[in-house]
Scaffold this motif. Structure first.
Motif, short mmCIF file in Angstrom:
data_model
loop_
_atom_site.label_atom_id
_atom_site.label_comp_id
_atom_site.label_asym_id
_atom_site.label_seq_id
_atom_site.Cartn_x
_atom_site.Cartn_y
_atom_site.Cartn_z
N THR A 12 26.42 1.38 103.38
CA THR A 12 25.14 1.80 103.94
C THR A 12 24.33 0.62 104.40
N MET A 13 24.79 -0.58 104.07
CA MET A 13 24.14 -1.80 104.54
C MET A 13 22.66 -1.81 104.21
N CYS A 14 22.34 -1.33 103.03
CA CYS A 14 20.93 -1.20 102.65
C CYS A 14 20.47 -2.51 102.03
N LEU A 15 20.07 -3.47 102.87
CA LEU A 15 19.71 -4.79 102.37
C LEU A 15 18.22 -4.83 102.11
N ALA A 16 17.82 -4.36 100.95
CA ALA A 16 16.39 -4.13 100.76
C ALA A 16 15.68 -5.36 100.27
N LEU A 17 14.45 -5.15 99.80
CA LEU A 17 13.57 -6.25 99.54
C LEU A 17 13.29 -6.44 98.08
N PHE A 18 12.63 -7.58 97.85
CA PHE A 18 12.04 -7.75 96.54
C PHE A 18 10.85 -6.82 96.48
N GLY A 19 10.53 -6.33 95.27
CA GLY A 19 9.47 -5.34 95.22
C GLY A 19 8.39 -5.69 94.25
N LEU A 139 8.59 -1.43 99.23
CA LEU A 139 7.43 -1.27 98.37
C LEU A 139 6.69 -2.59 98.40
N TYR A 140 5.47 -2.61 98.95
CA TYR A 140 4.78 -3.88 99.17
C TYR A 140 3.29 -3.68 99.02
N GLU A 141 2.57 -4.79 98.90
CA GLU A 141 1.13 -4.70 98.70
C GLU A 141 0.39 -4.90 100.02
N SER A 174 2.10 -0.91 110.18
CA SER A 174 2.41 -1.00 111.61
C SER A 174 3.65 -1.86 111.80
N VAL A 175 4.30 -1.71 112.96
CA VAL A 175 5.50 -2.49 113.23
C VAL A 175 5.47 -2.96 114.67
N SER A 176 5.84 -4.22 114.88
CA SER A 176 5.84 -4.80 116.23
C SER A 176 7.13 -4.45 116.95
N GLY A 177 7.19 -4.80 118.22
CA GLY A 177 8.39 -4.55 119.01
C GLY A 177 9.58 -5.34 118.55
N SER A 178 9.36 -6.38 117.76
CA SER A 178 10.46 -7.19 117.23
C SER A 178 10.81 -6.82 115.79
N GLY A 179 10.12 -5.81 115.22
CA GLY A 179 10.46 -5.34 113.88
C GLY A 179 9.69 -5.98 112.76
N LEU A 180 8.55 -6.64 113.06
CA LEU A 180 7.72 -7.22 112.00
C LEU A 180 6.77 -6.15 111.48
N VAL A 181 6.90 -5.81 110.19
CA VAL A 181 6.09 -4.76 109.58
C VAL A 181 4.88 -5.39 108.89
N THR A 182 3.70 -4.86 109.19
CA THR A 182 2.46 -5.32 108.58
C THR A 182 1.87 -4.20 107.73
N PHE A 183 1.49 -4.50 106.49
CA PHE A 183 1.02 -3.50 105.54
C PHE A 183 -0.51 -3.49 105.53
N VAL A 210 2.93 1.43 100.52
CA VAL A 210 2.04 0.28 100.44
C VAL A 210 1.08 0.50 99.28
N ILE A 211 0.95 -0.50 98.45
CA ILE A 211 0.15 -0.37 97.24
C ILE A 211 -1.07 -1.28 97.32
#
Length: 498
Positions: A12-19, A139-141, A174-183, A210-211
């Motif tokens: 599934t190539m689910c390369l997730a994040l630190f949380g 899961l991010y702040e 939000s997410v930019s056209g290059s895939g940068l997600v802002t919380f 988002v927490i």
């Protein structure tokens, strides 16, 4: 039919994040001193963090209370809930049961001294694909940013496709056209990532929660794991490191993380953070410092890739489609076709008639059920009978058909002829075909009558009232030309390329 463990069939190539597996306290604005003390002395943490699983998987959530000194305990009175019972339910002991596909927010609640503490984490339930996005769940702040990375496992190795990005709620993330997600604010949403350079434009959904920032000053409020995600082949390892940060954002020294693997059948992790693959699959590795957990998501790529073709196809209700499977030995940059692999075929069962829309025989012939609801999707799976970790899948959709009213016709019509009974179209070249149809009587004399044209799969090919066929997507359609009870059929095969 048994339920297939799809998570073991495809990466599934689910390369997730630190949380940041948080925590907030909620209660009355008019708390007494005892309530205020409880609120300020504890946070509630969901240990599992951000997750993405396939529909046939189960998952057990757990929660811990962390006090102001960094000590953690397991509360006995946790109440669990999900934001969408039509997608997933959760038992009183934290066991997730998948019902459908989609995103939910898992919430844990504990009441201490009249104060209710809650923690939330995102859970995505989606079938696996050769195309995926890292991280697969977030899961991010508030105030942070994460760069999404798209990955496609192909017969040429691992490649990064071109993608478009869209947020379901840009006020949350939000997410930019290059895939940068802002919380931006506390809440839940999802990011839709579409691979525009892959055949069929496959989609990967990234659930996001988002927490709000911590309101309680703990010794450690955040643990960052580096790298936050990694994909490995079975002869590779990765060294993880972890850093702890306090309430003021300063790194805390002298802390030794406790490393654990969420699934030791997929990877193991040493006390120093060295990750070693065991079997293909995906899992999380956790680093805990003073009760606070950081997470890295690991995917172990299979050394054998199974490609099921066609990869994405529409099938009319009652229709059939033959699928094939090929196996390739993989390295990070190469793929060599294997011969002699004996494949078994199955379609996962969900236990609900509306989702169980098709069957497959032992040679890969799929039959869509006659009562399949148009637009419903499922997957056909091929796997090595000698190794269920080696397999692949393809998406199939119940096609949408035209309403076909052939009218009263003309009593003199005996038969209809067309200029071609099989038409091959493609999305990148010849994508239209004009039907020339004529009605005749029994003596083969033309009969003047209004002919009706309809398609049993407008998701593959549509036809207008003048008989112009237009390719709509990969698949097969039957075009019916009729007048009353007399009809003629044309088979249309639509491919992506010439």
């Amino acid at each position: 039919m048994k339920k297939i463990g799809i998570k073991n069939l495809l990466t599934t190539m689910c390369l997730a994040l630190f949380g940041f597996f948080l925590i907030v306290g909620t209660g009355s604005c008019k708390k007494d001193k005892e309530e205020e003390a409880a609120d300020k002395n504890y946070v509630l943490i969901i240990e599992n963090g951000a997750q993405k699983i396939s529909p046939d998987q189960s998952l057990t959530y757990s929660a811990k209370l962390v006090d102001k000194d960094g000590n953690s305990t397991e509360p006995s009175n946790v109440t669990w809930s999900t934001s969408g019972s039509s997608i997933a339910t959760i038992s009183s002991t934290g066991v997730i049961s998948a019902v459908g596909e989609g995103m939910v927010t898992v919430t844990a609640s504990v009441t201490i001294d009249g104060v209710t503490l809650t923690a939330k984490a995102p859970l995505g339930i989606y079938a696996p694909s050769l195309f995926t996005v890292a991280p697969c769940a977030i899961l991010y702040e508030v105030g942070g940013e994460i760069q999404l990375e798209a990955i496609h496992l192909t017969t040429s190795g691992v490649v990064e496709p071109n993608c478009s990005y869209e947020s379901s709620d840009a006020t949350v993330a939000s997410v930019s056209g290059s895939g940068l997600v802002t919380f931006n604010k506390a809440g839940s949403c999802y990011i839709t990532v579409t691979a525009t350079s892959i055949n069929g434009n496959p989609v990967s959904i990234v659930p996001v929660t988002v927490i709000a920032p911590y309101v309680i000053e703990l010794p450690v409020v955040r643990v960052e794991v580096n790298p936050p995600s990694a994909d490995l082949f079975q002869n590779e390892t990765v060294q993880l490191t972890a850093k702890a940060f306090n309430f003021d954002g300063e790194q805390v020294s002298g802390k030794t993380p406790v490393w654990t693997s969420a699934n030791t059948d997929v990877v193991t992790v040493s006390s120093s953070g060295l990750v070693t693959p065991v079997n293909p699959g995906e899992t999380n590795v956790y680093a805990m410092v003073d009760g606070i957990i950081g997470q890295a998501s690991l995917i172990v790529n299979p050394d054998t890739l199974v490609v099921v073709e066609p990869f994405y196809v529409n099938i009319p209700a009652g229709g059939t489609k033959q699928f094939t499977a090929k196996a390739y030995h993989l390295t990070r940059t190469t793929a060599t076709e294997l011969t002699g692999v004996n494949f078994a075929w199955e379609i996962p069962t969900y236990g609900f008639a509306m989702f169980d829309i098709a069957t497959v025989n032992n040679s890969g012939l799929v039959t869509m059920k006659s009562d399949a609801m148009p637009g419903m999707m499922t997957y056909v799976v091929a796997y090595d009978v000698n190794n269920m970790y080696v397999g692949g899948a393809s998406a199939i959709i119940a096609a949408v058909a035209d309403d076909c009213d052939c009218g009263t016709g003309n009593a003199n019509v005996d038969h209809i002829t067309v200029n071609q009974t099989t038409v091959n179209l493609n999305m990148m070249g010849v994508s239209t075909f004009q039907i020339n149809a004529t009605a005749y009587d029994a003596q083969n004399n033309p009969v003047a009558v209004d002919l009706v044209y309809c398609s049993n799969n407008i998701m593959a090919a549509s036809v207008d009232s003048d008989g112009l066929i237009v390719a709509a997507g990969q698949g097969e359609a039957t075009i019916k030309v009729c007048a009353g009870t007399v009809s003629k059929e044309i088979t249309v095969n639509v491919s992506l390329f010439k």
